[in-house]
Design an enzyme around this catalytic site. Structure first.
Site, PDB file in Angstrom:
ATOM      1  N   ASP A  48      34.646  40.768  44.391  1.00 41.92           N
ATOM      2  CA  ASP A  48      35.279  41.388  43.237  1.00 41.92           C
ATOM      3  C   ASP A  48      34.202  41.448  42.155  1.00 41.92           C
ATOM      4  O   ASP A  48      33.196  40.733  42.201  1.00 41.92           O
ATOM      5  CB  ASP A  48      36.523  40.612  42.785  1.00 41.92           C
ATOM      6  CG  ASP A  48      37.408  41.485  41.887  1.00 41.92           C
ATOM      7  OD1 ASP A  48      36.951  42.568  41.457  1.00 41.92           O
ATOM      8  OD2 ASP A  48      38.557  41.095  41.610  1.00 41.92           O
TER       9      ASP A  48
HETATM   10  C1  BGC Z   1      39.376  43.904  39.678  1.00 36.05           C
HETATM   11  C2  BGC Z   1      39.319  44.694  40.967  1.00 36.05           C
HETATM   12  C3  BGC Z   1      38.629  46.008  40.700  1.00 36.05           C
HETATM   13  C4  BGC Z   1      37.253  45.738  40.148  1.00 36.05           C
HETATM   14  C5  BGC Z   1      36.443  46.987  39.865  1.00 36.05           C
HETATM   15  C6  BGC Z   1      38.025  43.795  39.028  1.00 36.05           C
HETATM   16  O1  BGC Z   1      38.119  43.254  37.750  1.00 36.05           O
HETATM   17  O2  BGC Z   1      39.904  42.625  39.928  1.00 36.05           O
HETATM   18  O3  BGC Z   1      40.597  44.880  41.487  1.00 36.05           O
HETATM   19  O4  BGC Z   1      38.593  46.783  41.860  1.00 36.05           O
HETATM   20  O5  BGC Z   1      37.385  45.028  38.941  1.00 36.05           O
HETATM   21  O6  BGC Z   1      36.916  47.658  38.769  1.00 36.05           O
END
Ligand code: BGC
Length: 714
Positions: free
Chosen positions: A258
């Site tokens: 993530d």
């Molecule tokens: C989120 C993800 C997301 C990623 C990219 C993160 O903060 O938890 O679900 O895909 O950011 O934006």
């Protein structure tokens, strides 16, 4: 130009690769490419080149994987690799589909697949390769800010939904990224929280949707979660990434972190985390920001220099790096990125995609209460007051990385006007400002105005709920109650008009006990995407017969929710003490009466169940539409395990089927059970065990409205 024969051979190979018919060809291509790469080039592939792109390699013709956020549509992005921000004024717009929880409320796998296909087509049309979704984390507590993104509280339902989404995306040659592995169930301190979860609970509640993604959908990418599970960050958790994902389930794709969730070089690579995101200059700028550090993000651990240093110091094996590159390349070949780059430039938000969004919004609406006021008819009730902070403003989704910026969005007020037709007299009043939003008038004046229009109308539709700034990623809701002033508004309107209908636009349960006894109808519309207003109009006026069923239990009060007292944790630690008793499993176990049970939802027609037949593994039941309107019923099958010394839930969902019936029509619905349906996870054996004994089959219209019961022995 390639000679014609070579070209068609390539096309053939690539097609075979996409459908997985000739995996060897892909393995060969990966091997050949890997053999040409220098250690530096390999190391460079383990982190992104920017915010939303992996590292390309011009010398070897390796393209970047171009990503886009999801999962509820393609979140807009700016430039090749800039920070995505749905709130920014950027020109890219795409179709906003209903939230995951809404899709789950449809219990319609074909619809989920149609939605996902449309999203994948928009990904390609925008020149991207990968969509960061689906979200399959379980709704453990009603307050989790991201409850709306996922598919509710039940692992079986979430697994079915996730598999449908993933298969549809992959069939388009677009890379999905099932997230967040694992147990991302609260936003509170999401970068630091350490969750203690026992092995059985992981396997029975928090893993099944990921397991199905790997084993049934053959998912290409898994995104690890921010949180720690049992003491280790998910991005460096060998139990999750190696033991479970790869060894137990046989995952052959790659794991992406993530965004900003890595904290070491050695631990991360060794645990089996392959691609760190974000990377490059955008990562460096972002990770130096005080708020990034304050929040607890970690980044920049898998940069080429760090990988090379770790390899030469003997802390990371070169084979581990090779393996990560191999996994990334394997997915790229499988998705066809080398052979069919997504050049972009296609149509987005087409009429067909809008239609999918509207059908999805229609099917997801759950009718929670109806004393008979619904469906409305403009002839019977010509004067309609539409009131509330979610009436005139379209709230298409919850907040955060999933929020899509659509070209247009239909608010409830617009949809109601359209559905009511030209002869209806619709009056609008705000009633109360959404918490955190300004209103032009003082609160008492707004309330008085709304009460006045309600008392002079035949019906009052009060559209309340949440908003992305109050329910979203990065923070949990402070309370299950509606935002400030909305309960009081409903009470005031209900006192002024005996035909008060409440429409709730929100992503998770809200407290209703203060007013539910005093209103005539309650319609739960979730975050319904850009077509939500039309769908609300359709349902209120009966153009569409509501058929959604709750994918999550609605408690009377937050205190009734099974994880209450074990959330959000103390000193950055949370114990999942309720174990497997999440959602209806907990309500059943402790004999707590919910406000509305899991699987519940009303219709404008009625259904009769009969003729349950059980011949394991087959179960069938007949369902008849005994009312006067066409409608769909979601038939649910729960299994009650045999009495034994093993602690097991009273019942668990093991099958469902959505069936459309004309008035008077009967259809037979069939289910096939399997060994997995009978099994529980035995922590001592570290495996699933199918228990022998007499199982009870419970078939019904909700988890607490069982219409037919039978038994079988195994
Ligand atoms: C989120 C993800 C997301 C990623 C990219 C993160 O903060 O938890 O679900 O895909 O950011 O934006």
């Amino acid at each position: 130009m390639l000679p014609k024969l070579a070209f068609s051979l390539l096309t053939l190979l690539c097609f075979a690769a996409v459908i997985g018919a000739q995996p060897l060809d892909i393995e060969q291509r990966v091997k050949d490419l890997l053999a040409q790469m220098t250690p530096q080039e390999k190391a460079a592939m383990l982190s992104g080149s920017g915010w939303m792109e992996s590292q390309p390699n011009a010398r070897l013709g390796i393209p970047a994987i171009k990503m886009a956020d999801g999962p509820l549509g393609v979140r807009n992005w700016r430039g090749s690799s800039a920070v995505t921000n749905a709130a920014a004024t950027v020109p890219v717009t795409s179709t906003a589909f209903p939230a995951g929880i809404a899709m789950a409320a449809s219990w319609d796998l074909e619809l989920v697949a149609r939605g996902a296909r449309a999203i994948a087509q928009e990904v390609k049309a925008l020149g991207r390769d990968m969509i960061l979704g689906p979200t399959v984390n379980i709704n453990r507590v009603p307050l989790w800010g991201r409850n709306f993104e996922g598919y509710g509280e039940d692992p079986y339902l979430a697994a079915r939904m996730g598999v449908a989404y993933i298969k549809a995306v992959q069939a388009e040659g677009v890379i999905p990224s099932v997230k967040h592995f694992a147990a991302n169930n609260e936003e509170f301190e999401r970068h630091r929280i350490d969750e203690t979860i026992d092995e059985r609970t992981l396997h029975e509640i928090y893993f099944p949707a990921f397991k199905a993604a790997v084993e049934e959908a053959g998912v290409w990418v898994v995104m690890s979660a921010y949180n720690k599970v049992n003491g280790q960050y998910c991005a460096e958790n060998p139990y999750l990434l190696t033991e479970t994902l790869r060894k137990r389930w046989g995952f052959r794709g790659f794991v992406v972190s993530d965004w900003g969730s890595t904290y070491s070089t050695e631990g991360t690579v060794t645990a089996g985390m392959d691609l760190e995101m974000p990377g490059g200059e955008p990562m460096r700028i972002w990770s130096n920001k005080p708020e990034t550090q304050r929040d607890g993000n970690g980044a920049g651990w898998l940069t080429a220099d760090k990988i090379l240093a770790a390899v030469s110091a003997g802390r990371v094996r070169q084979e581990a790096v090779d393996e990560s590159v191999r996994r990334i390349l394997r997915v790229m070949f499988t998705a066809g990125l080398f052979d069919h780059p997504h050049a972009g430039g296609g149509d987005i938000d087409t009429a067909e995609q809008r239609q999918v969004a509207r059908t999805a919004a229609n099917e997801s609406i759950v009718l929670l209460k109806n004393t008979g006021v619904l469906p409305l008819s403009a002839a019977r009730t010509p004067k309609i007051a539409v009131i509330g902070p979610n009436a005139a403003v379209a709230r298409t989704g919850g907040g955060g990385s999933s929020l899509v910026r659509p070209k247009y969005a239909i608010a409830a007020l617009d949809g109601i006007k359209e559905a009511a037709g030209a002869h209806a007299d619709i009056v609008y009043a705000l009633g109360v400002a959404m918490e955190g939003e300004d209103a032009a008038k003082p609160a008492p004046e707004l309330r008085a105005e709304a009460v006045a229009v309600a008392s002079h109308s035949d019906v009052a539709v009060v559209v309340v709920g949440n908003a992305p700034k109050l329910e979203g990623e990065g923070f949990d809701r402070k309370s299950m109650d509606l935002p400030a002033g909305q309960d009081e508004l409903i009470e005031a309107i209900a006192a002024a008009n005996k035909n008060t209908i409440v429409v709730v636009i929100a992503g998770a349960p809200v407290t209703m006990t203060k007013w539910i006894g005093r209103v005539s109808a309650v319609v739960f519309a979730w975050y319904g995407g850009q077509e939500a207003g039309h769908a609300i109009g359709d349902v209120l006026f009966g153009a569409v017969n509501p058929s959604g069923k709750l994918p999550v239990t609605f408690p009377k009060a937050l205190q009734d929710s099974p994880a209450y007292g074990h959330y959000p944790g103390e000193n950055l630690h949370v114990e999942y003490a309720e174990g497997i008793y999440v959602g209806y499993r907990g309500f059943d176990r402790h004999n707590v009466e919910p406000l509305f049970p899991f699987g519940y939802g009303l219709s404008y027609t009625t259904f009769e169940y009969s003729g349950l037949k059980i011949a394991f593994p087959s179960v069938s039941v007949s369902v008849r539409n005994s009312g006067t309107r066409a409608g769909a019923e979601v038939v649910q099958l729960y299994l009650q395990p045999p009495p034994s010394r093993v602690d097991r839930p009273v019942k668990e969902l093991k099958g469902f089927s959505r069936v459309m019936l004309q008035p008077g029509e009967t259809k037979t619905v069939s289910f096939t059970l399997d060994k997995a349906a009978l099994s529980y996870y035995d922590a001592a054996a570290h495996d699933w065990v199918a228990q022998p004994g007499r199982f009870t089959v419970l078939v019904g219209a909700s988890s607490r409205d069982i219409r037919a019961t039978g038994e079988f022995a195994r």
